[in-house]
Design an enzyme around this catalytic site. Structure first.
Site, PDB file in Angstrom:
ATOM      1  CB  SER A 190      -0.653   2.849   2.291  1.00 22.38           C
ATOM      2  OG  SER A 190      -0.558   3.844   0.992  1.00 22.38           O
ATOM      3  CE  LYS A 203      -2.287  -1.435   0.164  1.00 25.86           C
ATOM      4  NZ  LYS A 203      -1.270  -0.393   0.389  1.00 25.86           N
ATOM      5  CB  SER A 249      -2.917   2.880  -0.820  1.00 20.17           C
ATOM      6  OG  SER A 249      -1.862   2.067  -0.267  1.00 20.17           O
TER       7      SER A 249
END
Lengths: 544, 544
Positions: B235, B136, B211
């Site tokens: 997320s 990420k 996310s």
């Protein structure tokens, strides 16, 4: 009970609480006369008073582990054990004012039930069968106030036991009293407007420390077999050190605080985790209490308690010991330096590797904790005082952070980020040094004059790091061995001032303690290492 | 690099970043032509493009565990594995816009070094030898930006690797790219002004979630063997569910976030702990990544990581499964309800005990998290936007808590006290139900239209509780099996609105996932239970 605060001057509430306390001590346990004002060592009055029999004195001079053995093998009944401890606690209260709520009558009733169980079944109810225990004021015990020494919270008895109290009661322990604290619980003292000030029973004109001060006093007086305190800056360890007993501050998440009387201020709210832990008269008693509570699998009841972290088993080892002889805040007084030198030498003599350890900055950590302890500008404490109109006591007025402003969330996070950076630095230094545990002072000084333990950098460091720490009594201040000197190079004006307070005659006989610190969540191993070290020191010391 | 923001319109920074991305994909890996605008399933283009060979397609269809075996036994070189994954990631980027920083060139250089090592020594460098990995955006990889998708933070390359990146690189993994996130990382979407919006590769007109949305997309596209996301409200789990891959949100304290790119917002600052964890294409890959990181003893480097908590060993068992069919916030759409029914039936068929479980109120927990996520009034996010003048993206403007005010410390503590009470309630319900794990939806719906995953109550509940949770792909939306219906008794107007969004034709083929939840710090056992359950479902499903 049934008093209310409405419209009453706060002094009336105080007087009613003190009268309640006095009424809970049976007349036959009251001292015929008080010791002279100038009495230095209050402990001999346990013997001199004539209130405890020789057998009761013998009982109260054992540690909990020995008591349990002798109750389990029928040598003592629980009634005689609990009665003996209640008597000695009653004396401690009369001499050193260390109790808040007194539960002697109920304790003796409970003792009878335990004896009946033993007589009927031949078995103990659990691993703490018959052990008289005391709890810091902030633990709820059903039916007794949890005022936390605020006038505003008196005469409002708890509706339930704190979960830790539940666990030890199920294991057979018998709560006999709650113990004194300072107003706000934020200072290393034990003075408040409800219960007054507790005295150090070893050297009565010196501070008993705090905030679990009453617990330290009671333990030193042998008025309880195991006590429970809490510690967010040194509140178990400072009184253990001042009064010469053992105290253990666990890592966060080991022992449950569920349903204790201060639950909206769990420390995690600030980033400095508050924990509870035992005070006792031997390392093995610290381990025993912890093991019994963990065996109850408290993570199944208290969401803040973690499984797995005390269930690894510790190994037999000779730990590599890093010694902090001196932090960057205050220079240790001569007796502390002697204790460090002598202890290091004895450990080396026993084949342990000992090296000097330089920790991350105590001064930087101390500043972070001052700020994090005042995120709310101490609004809660100030509101409680305002409610009853009681004034702050002297130790609170001079706390050093009473007037720090509240913080925004961004400021909170910024101070927490500084704390995390210091945690990282400490971890790196620890690893680089190749040490297993740390030996360090519990403070720069032994018990000072009341109100003068105003810098907790030697203890709060390990709260901020969340490392477990154990206080071990080592020796006593000896003017012959610990002459006064002056600092050649004070670290600061404060250092000079604190160092200048050393007074061999004033402090003679005062306990000198040291602190053993383990790695985070290395509690099980730390307790084992402490037992080894205690044994080494005792073998060489005799019964110091 | 070398651009600065001074005086430039934010669009210029964006254009420069997009140009940098494009330049990092070799021309020969570029699609000759884009699929038609209305293309539903983007995945077949991995095959149709002709850019990957059959062997490369085969390589990228294996899970990490299989890849490692075949690299270790010499069936594949690391260069061919890494090249294959980089190609497929390049396609994913062109089709679904899921990457931020692209590290293909460096990855292939690293692969050569690993192959040399293997050729020279006959040995792998570690347990992840040759595994292509993605991270990420918020993980630092030295030499690449850690903009966190803020225009204000572009063109400022990281000076070091995040510690987790260090660990997996030492174990032999090869970082190939970082992946897209939403502006602020606070919404379940992946759209921002720097990198644009990511697409769901399974049903391109639906949301990919967030996310860690880019991670979910890349994993579904087989453009990475293991990915690392973060999760404070869902997320990791929401994109895993939207894209039909496995995702694991550990308990706090298991996996290290040290030196990641967002370190002043560690979640502990709010009381809702942010964690990182893997996305993968099998349960065993989730376990593998976790085991490798824990074996590096990360608690010796990262003070927030705890020892002991993944080192107990899990037992072989048939867990008692509590099923949450319905929370008190939103009613699950028909395909989710079918997945729950079918899964419960299959588990019962395999001899597991299955019972309905009623959790503590999701609605109450959701409100607590909304307040705790906005302690600072989102000042940090708003300041970053203001610095460059970029506007909030639509999903952020409609976040539902963008305008909540900042909180005082007292308000913070009060919300945390509510959270603790809900943790206690959940623990009590869990124990009273006599269950070992929970099976529940990952959300009330499958991937919705972009921007419409605006209620995360089905995931954030387990962040607030700090219970570990695993997303498992179960089936796909099937209009024949999952006809539209209407709610007889909506829980609220919102429930009616969300339920009304179910559209079998729009959502046909969309992954349907469920969530397995374990007790706090019961991660090791949860992964083992998940492996059993996955096996049961696959045996009966075929390769759904």
């Amino acid at each position: 009970m049934g008093l209310t605060m409405t419209g009453k001057p706060w002094q009336e509430i105080r007087d009613a609480k003190k009268a309640e306390q006095a009424a809970r001590i049976p007349p036959e346990w009251k001292l015929k006369q008080n010791p002279p004002e100038e009495t230095r060592d209050l402990r001999p009055y346990a013997y001199k008073s004539g209130i405890l029999s020789d057998r009761e004195l013998e009982i109260t001079d054992l540690d909990a582990t020995s008591l349990i053995e002798r109750i389990a093998n029928g040598s003592y009944t629980v009634v005689e054990v609990v009665t003996a401890y209640c008597k000695r606690a009653a004396l401690a209260q009369q001499l050193a004012n260390c109790l808040t709520e007194i539960a002697f009558a109920e304790a003796i009733e409970r003792a009878k039930v335990l004896d009946d169980h033993y007589r009927t079944t031949g078995k103990v109810v659990g691993p703490l069968h018959g052990v008289p225990m005391s709890f810091k004021e902030c633990f709820n015990i059903k039916g007794y106030d949890s005022s936390n020494a605020y006038i505003s919270k008196c005469f409002n008895p708890a509706q339930y036991d704190a979960y830790l109290v539940e666990i030890v009661k199920k294991a057979g322990a018998v709560p006999i009293a709650k113990t004194n604290i300072p107003q706000t619980m934020l200072v290393a003292e034990s003075d408040n407007n409800v219960f007054g000030s507790s005295k150090n029973p070893v050297v009565a004109h010196l501070s008993c420390g705090g905030s679990s001060g009453g617990e330290g006093v009671l333990m030193a007086y042998h008025g309880s077999a195991i006590g429970i305190g809490t510690d967010v800056g040194g509140s178990i360890r400072i009184p253990a050190a001042c009064n010469g007993v053992y105290g253990y501050k666990p890592s966060f998440g080991l022992l449950p605080m569920l349903k204790y009387a201060n639950s909206t201020h769990l420390g995690l709210n600030t980033g400095i985790p508050a924990v509870c832990g035992p005070l006792a008269r031997s390392v093995r008693d610290l381990e025993l209490l912890t093991r019994v509570v963990r065996d109850a699998r408290p993570w199944l009841e208290d969401p803040a308690v973690m499984p797995h972290v005390f269930e690894q088993g510790a190994v037999d080892r000779k730990p590599v010991v890093g010694v902090i002889y001196q932090a960057d805040t205050l220079t240790p007084h001569p007796p502390i330096r002697r204790a460090l030198r002598e202890t290091a030498a004895k450990l080396e003599g026993a084949g342990l590797q000992v090296k000097e350890f330089e920790p991350a900055s105590y001064a930087a950590i101390n500043e972070v904790t001052r700020q994090l302890f005042t995120l709310d500008g101490l609004s809660y404490a100030k509101r409680e005082l305002a409610q009853s109109g009681e004034p702050p006591v002297p130790a609170v007025r001079t706390i050093g952070f009473w007037d720090l402003p509240s913080k925004t969330s961004e400021e909170n996070w910024s101070w927490n980020a500084k704390k995390q950076a210091l945690q990282k630095e400490m971890l790196e230094k620890w690893r680089a040094a190749g040490i297993d545990i740390v030996l360090c002072p519990a403070g720069a000084h032994t018990a000072p004059r009341p109100g003068q333990w105003s810098n907790d950098s030697y203890t709060v460091t390990w709260n901020a790091m969340d490392y477990p720490a154990i206080i071990m009594p080592i020796t006593h201040v000896d003017p012959a061995k610990d002459p006064k000197d002056t600092l050649e190079k004070p670290l600061s004006a404060t250092d000079d001032e604190f160092y200048g307070r050393y007074d061999p005659e004033l402090m003679a006989g005062s306990p000198v303690a040291l602190q053993l610190v383990g790695s985070r969540l290395g509690d099980e191993q730390l307790l084992k290492d402490a037992e080894l070290i205690d044994k080494i020191l005792k073998q060489q010391h005799g019964s110091s």
